[in-house]
Design a protein around this motif. Structure first.
Motif, mmCIF file in Angstrom:
data_model
loop_
_atom_site.group_PDB
_atom_site.id
_atom_site.type_symbol
_atom_site.label_atom_id
_atom_site.label_comp_id
_atom_site.label_asym_id
_atom_site.label_seq_id
_atom_site.Cartn_x
_atom_site.Cartn_y
_atom_site.Cartn_z
ATOM 1 N N ALA A 1 -2.949 -8.147 2.501
ATOM 2 C CA ALA A 1 -3.291 -6.881 1.853
ATOM 3 C C ALA A 1 -4.292 -5.941 2.733
ATOM 4 C CB ALA A 1 -3.789 -6.620 0.603
ATOM 5 N N ILE B 1 0.649 -12.068 -0.013
ATOM 6 C CA ILE B 1 0.507 -10.722 0.208
ATOM 7 C C ILE B 1 -0.875 -10.678 1.261
ATOM 8 C CG2 ILE B 1 -0.332 -8.325 -0.781
ATOM 9 C CD1 ILE B 1 0.251 -9.361 -3.424
ATOM 10 N N GLU C 1 0.760 -1.192 -0.045
ATOM 11 C CA GLU C 1 -0.043 0.172 0.124
ATOM 12 C C GLU C 1 0.805 1.148 -0.038
ATOM 13 O OE1 GLU C 1 -2.291 -3.161 1.740
ATOM 14 O OE2 GLU C 1 -0.382 -2.551 1.996
ATOM 15 N N ARG D 1 -5.619 -0.909 -1.969
ATOM 16 C CA ARG D 1 -6.075 -1.239 -3.431
ATOM 17 C C ARG D 1 -6.967 -2.250 -3.357
ATOM 18 N NH1 ARG D 1 -0.396 -0.229 -3.812
ATOM 19 N NH2 ARG D 1 -0.100 1.670 -5.064
ATOM 20 N N LEU E 1 2.831 -0.299 -7.073
ATOM 21 C CA LEU E 1 2.370 -1.925 -6.859
ATOM 22 C C LEU E 1 3.026 -2.615 -7.915
ATOM 23 C CD1 LEU E 1 0.633 -3.869 -5.304
ATOM 24 C CD2 LEU E 1 -1.204 -3.315 -7.071
ATOM 25 N N SER F 1 -2.133 -6.931 -11.513
ATOM 26 C CA SER F 1 -0.701 -6.371 -11.529
ATOM 27 C C SER F 1 -0.013 -7.865 -11.659
ATOM 28 C CB SER F 1 -0.654 -5.662 -10.395
ATOM 29 O OG SER F 1 0.797 -5.286 -10.211
ATOM 30 N N ILE G 1 5.869 -5.821 -7.548
ATOM 31 C CA ILE G 1 5.310 -7.197 -7.836
ATOM 32 C C ILE G 1 6.465 -7.749 -9.128
ATOM 33 C CG2 ILE G 1 3.609 -8.460 -9.095
ATOM 34 C CD1 ILE G 1 1.683 -7.005 -7.430
ATOM 35 N N HIS H 1 -4.689 -5.812 -7.561
ATOM 36 C CA HIS H 1 -3.710 -6.738 -7.067
ATOM 37 C C HIS H 1 -3.639 -7.874 -8.208
ATOM 38 C CE1 HIS H 1 -3.898 -4.997 -3.134
ATOM 39 N NE2 HIS H 1 -2.547 -5.196 -2.914
#
Length: 222
Positions: free
Chosen positions: A144, A142, A119, A164, A123, A172, A127, A169
């Motif tokens: 998150a 993750i 965060e 997000r 991102l 990505s 990744i 996620h």
């Protein structure tokens, strides 16, 4: 503090039921990026006592506190080492949090974990770097912040982070090359992790291993 708030206790049942993770006795090489107080590292070592963890954070003060916590828990340096690193570039680490940065070898880790750190970074960039660090068949875990959670919105204002969506996620991760992405939602038994977090587990495609597979040993620095 995550430990005082019971966050570490909430992580343990969550980690036990996550998909894609190997048997408990597997001698994993693990990278914990943005480790903070290393709650994730210590929780993983409870499940995987044969693992070797390299835990990194960009704050040298936080790293020193994590080292003290590790020593208090009686965890050996050979099991959990620490270094400084910017989670935007998790492949670059500074052992001892001084001197020049060194690049971690590609495809060196079985498991990379990121607990509430993505965060705070780019991102896609982070990744993509993690994807290169994972061995074929490796897993990226993750933890998150849930975008819709009330406390996540509070943290967003206080800590200037960017919670997000799960779909962001997923997009990505797939764009970086991960083969599959699964989501494990938190339960009441995961308190207090269930208040703000969701687990996203991505797996890198496997290839046939060769006799020249690279074996990386976590350095004993801190």
């Amino acid at each position: 503090c995550l430990v005082l708030g019971g966050f570490d206790r909430g992580l343990r049942p969550l980690i036990k039921r996550l998909p894609y993770l190997p048997p408990n006795d597997a001698p994993l090489k693990v990278l914990d990026i943005g480790c903070g107080s290393a709650v994730m590292s210590f929780a993983l070592l409870k499940r995987f006592p044969q693992a070797e963890v390299l835990a990194t954070d960009m704050d040298p003060i936080m790293v020193r506190e994590a080292v003290k916590h590790r020593d208090k828990l009686g965890i050996k340096k050979t099991q959990c080492a620490f270094a400084c690193s910017d989670a935007n570039y998790p492949h670059m680490v500074q052992y001892g949090c001084t001197g020049s940065y060194q690049e971690l070898p590609q495809e060196a880790f079985d498991l990379v974990v990121a607990g509430a750190v993505l965060e705070h970074v780019d991102l896609d960039r982070a990744i993509q770097s993690v994807f290169g660090l994972l061995k074929p068949g490796g897993t990226f875990l993750i933890i998150a912040m849930r975008e819709e959670a009330f406390l996540s919105k509070v943290y967003e204002r206080v800590y200037h982070c960017i919670p997000r969506s799960i779909e962001t996620h997923r997009e990505s991760l797939m764009a970086a090359g991960f083969q599959s992405v699964l989501v494990e939602r938190t339960r009441w038994s995961d308190f207090s992790a269930n208040l703000t977090r969701v687990a996203i587990v991505a797996r890198k495609a496997s290839i046939v291993a060769s006799s020249e597979d690279f074996a990386y040993t976590v350095p004993i620095i801190a």
